[in-house]
Motif scaffolding. Sequence first.
Motif, PDB file in Angstrom:
ATOM      1  N   THR A 258       0.831  -1.205   0.000  1.00 18.02           N
ATOM      2  CA  THR A 258       0.000   0.000   0.000  1.00 18.02           C
ATOM      3  C   THR A 258       0.865   1.255   0.000  1.00 18.02           C
ATOM      4  O   THR A 258       0.615   2.205  -0.754  1.00 18.02           O
ATOM      5  CB  THR A 258      -0.938   0.012   1.226  1.00 18.02           C
ATOM      6  OG1 THR A 258      -1.797  -1.128   1.163  1.00 18.02           O
ATOM      7  CG2 THR A 258      -1.782   1.278   1.248  1.00 18.02           C
ATOM      8  N   SER A 259       1.876   1.278   0.838  1.00 17.10           N
ATOM      9  CA  SER A 259       2.782   2.428   0.904  1.00 17.10           C
ATOM     10  C   SER A 259       3.491   2.647  -0.423  1.00 17.10           C
ATOM     11  O   SER A 259       3.631   3.788  -0.881  1.00 17.10           O
ATOM     12  CB  SER A 259       3.807   2.236   2.026  1.00 17.10           C
ATOM     13  OG  SER A 259       3.177   2.198   3.291  1.00 17.10           O
ATOM     14  N   ALA A 260       3.931   1.567  -1.043  1.00 17.29           N
ATOM     15  CA  ALA A 260       4.620   1.683  -2.329  1.00 17.29           C
ATOM     16  C   ALA A 260       3.689   2.225  -3.409  1.00 17.29           C
ATOM     17  O   ALA A 260       4.085   3.059  -4.229  1.00 17.29           O
ATOM     18  CB  ALA A 260       5.177   0.321  -2.739  1.00 17.29           C
ATOM     19  N   LEU A 261       2.455   1.774  -3.411  1.00 15.05           N
ATOM     20  CA  LEU A 261       1.484   2.262  -4.392  1.00 15.05           C
ATOM     21  C   LEU A 261       1.173   3.749  -4.180  1.00 15.05           C
ATOM     22  O   LEU A 261       1.052   4.511  -5.139  1.00 15.05           O
ATOM     23  CB  LEU A 261       0.194   1.442  -4.309  1.00 15.05           C
ATOM     24  CG  LEU A 261       0.246   0.036  -4.921  1.00 15.05           C
ATOM     25  CD1 LEU A 261      -0.965  -0.774  -4.489  1.00 15.05           C
ATOM     26  CD2 LEU A 261       0.317   0.113  -6.442  1.00 15.05           C
ATOM     27  N   LEU A 262       1.068   4.155  -2.906  1.00 15.06           N
ATOM     28  CA  LEU A 262       0.783   5.552  -2.606  1.00 15.06           C
ATOM     29  C   LEU A 262       1.889   6.477  -3.115  1.00 15.06           C
ATOM     30  O   LEU A 262       1.627   7.604  -3.541  1.00 15.06           O
ATOM     31  CB  LEU A 262       0.598   5.740  -1.099  1.00 15.06           C
ATOM     32  CG  LEU A 262      -0.703   5.208  -0.505  1.00 15.06           C
ATOM     33  CD1 LEU A 262      -0.615   5.167   1.015  1.00 15.06           C
ATOM     34  CD2 LEU A 262      -1.887   6.065  -0.942  1.00 15.06           C
ATOM     35  N   LYS A 263       3.113   6.011  -3.082  1.00  9.99           N
ATOM     36  CA  LYS A 263       4.252   6.829  -3.525  1.00  9.99           C
ATOM     37  C   LYS A 263       4.501   6.739  -5.028  1.00  9.99           C
ATOM     38  O   LYS A 263       5.246   7.548  -5.580  1.00  9.99           O
ATOM     39  CB  LYS A 263       5.518   6.395  -2.779  1.00  9.99           C
ATOM     40  CG  LYS A 263       5.485   6.663  -1.289  1.00  9.99           C
ATOM     41  CD  LYS A 263       6.742   6.147  -0.608  1.00  9.99           C
ATOM     42  CE  LYS A 263       6.707   6.405   0.889  1.00  9.99           C
ATOM     43  NZ  LYS A 263       7.911   5.868   1.581  1.00  9.99           N
ATOM     44  N   SER A 264       3.875   5.755  -5.673  1.00  5.44           N
ATOM     45  CA  SER A 264       4.201   5.463  -7.071  1.00  5.44           C
ATOM     46  C   SER A 264       3.519   6.377  -8.068  1.00  5.44           C
ATOM     47  O   SER A 264       3.941   6.468  -9.223  1.00  5.44           O
ATOM     48  CB  SER A 264       3.812   4.019  -7.398  1.00  5.44           C
ATOM     49  OG  SER A 264       2.387   3.887  -7.466  1.00  5.44           O
ATOM     50  N   GLY A 265       2.422   7.037  -7.643  1.00 10.54           N
ATOM     51  CA  GLY A 265       1.618   7.811  -8.584  1.00 10.54           C
ATOM     52  C   GLY A 265       0.509   6.993  -9.214  1.00 10.54           C
ATOM     53  O   GLY A 265      -0.152   7.450 -10.152  1.00 10.54           O
ATOM     54  N   ALA A 266       0.262   5.789  -8.724  1.00 12.28           N
ATOM     55  CA  ALA A 266      -0.814   4.949  -9.257  1.00 12.28           C
ATOM     56  C   ALA A 266      -2.173   5.604  -9.041  1.00 12.28           C
ATOM     57  O   ALA A 266      -2.414   6.233  -8.012  1.00 12.28           O
ATOM     58  CB  ALA A 266      -0.788   3.575  -8.590  1.00 12.28           C
ATOM     59  N   ALA A 267      -3.065   5.459 -10.012  1.00 11.95           N
ATOM     60  CA  ALA A 267      -4.425   5.986  -9.898  1.00 11.95           C
ATOM     61  C   ALA A 267      -5.221   5.150  -8.902  1.00 11.95           C
ATOM     62  O   ALA A 267      -4.875   3.997  -8.619  1.00 11.95           O
ATOM     63  CB  ALA A 267      -5.105   5.989 -11.260  1.00 11.95           C
ATOM     64  N   ILE A 268      -6.320   5.740  -8.402  1.00 17.08           N
ATOM     65  CA  ILE A 268      -7.096   5.078  -7.357  1.00 17.08           C
ATOM     66  C   ILE A 268      -7.672   3.744  -7.832  1.00 17.08           C
ATOM     67  O   ILE A 268      -7.715   2.763  -7.078  1.00 17.08           O
ATOM     68  CB  ILE A 268      -8.216   6.000  -6.820  1.00 17.08           C
ATOM     69  CG1 ILE A 268      -8.918   5.367  -5.622  1.00 17.08           C
ATOM     70  CG2 ILE A 268      -9.201   6.371  -7.923  1.00 17.08           C
ATOM     71  CD1 ILE A 268      -8.033   5.148  -4.419  1.00 17.08           C
TER      72      ILE A 268
END
Length: 434
Positions: A146-156
């Motif tokens: 989750t933390s990695a996705l939040l920092k990655s710029g991934a869309a919701i």
Amino acid sequence: MTSCDPLRNPAEFLTALFEEAVRAADPRAVLAEYLPPKPKGRVIVVGAGKAAASMAVAVEDAWSGPIAGLVVTRYDHGLPTRGIEVIEASHPVPDAAGTEAAKRILSLVQGLGPDDLVLCLISGGGSALLALPAPGVALADKKAVTSALLKSGAAIDEMNCVRKHLSAIKGGRLAAAAFPAKVLTLAISDVPGDDPAVIASGPTIADPTTLADARAVLARYGIEPPASIKAALEDPANETPKPGDPRLAKAEMRLISRPLDSLKAAAAFAQKHGLTPIVLGDALEGEARDVGRTLAGIARSVVEHGLPVAAPAVILSGGETTVTVRGKGRGGRNAECLLALGIQLQGLPGVHALCADTDGIDGIESNAGGLWHPDSAAKAKEIGLDLGARLADNDAFAVFEKLGQLVVTGPTRTNVNDFRAILVQHGLVQHGAD
């Protein structure tokens, strides 16, 4: 003239405009009309999201008699209730409190009959708050992804695709567990396009995405998952219920509030104050700084060409931007969008802006967002702030904190995502001129 006269008191006007948008999404004002008559069978109220507590209060106010159930909301977002228990947990990165709440919610809806009703109250934030990992997935590993996705710029929608396939309760699994009881979901949308399957990762909605889609999201952003995550995303047992699944045949969803509703309320408020509103849409996505620069270009066009509308005007938009974190500063997508917008405006006279999150929390900071004024860049220079460097370091929060231009509301207990308003007080030309 009122104290929020847009020409004399732009900061007060923009703040009042934001408050009007939030008020339009308050479940205590809108939820009751979407409730069915209270059924004769058992009623179990469950839910998750930043608006869960205020939605529970609205249900208790609308329905007489004892009502039991459990909802989970973000820390400091709770409210006193009579019979529906409210638990607080971590957002946006899940914690053990969210896991325990999800276990109890799943247990509450099992063993019901066809005459019983599960009333599910869903709002943005539910994905992190309903944190019940799939079998074999460690909570610590899910938090890391989750933390990695939040920092990655991934869309919701990309984030929620992964979350669904790592969950024992999301992606339609909650409704499947409640079968054969009827499931009515009342939802507040915080996602572009109002897709029910994306709001809080759709715990009562059939999921059209697949395990392969989830693996592709992680690969797209170069995220190497821990072993338990990799195994879970390759296990067919973790595939979500799909459209047409008979266990979801008695599940219904009603949207009680959408981002567009708040933008319309803000537009009506602006008109009452003598401004021409233009609503660019409720689903603007992309990197926060890129959206900010684009909005600045539109504001400049209003000033210099009277297009697409003539000043005085207010440019409104909603949606959910993303931030690819490369720096070490304190940010938030609304603050970052606003800072990029301000830098691009270069002190353009008569242009003021507000960018804020309708839940009252921009990212993980204490503010909802911030305000920008024509003299903000000059003030920043006076106190030694290098705005370009701050933007590069994802440190927009610090800019508005030092300028004294944070928008601080505290938790609003609703969530229809980002709200952006640009006030153009005057232009160089009249509409139709060039």
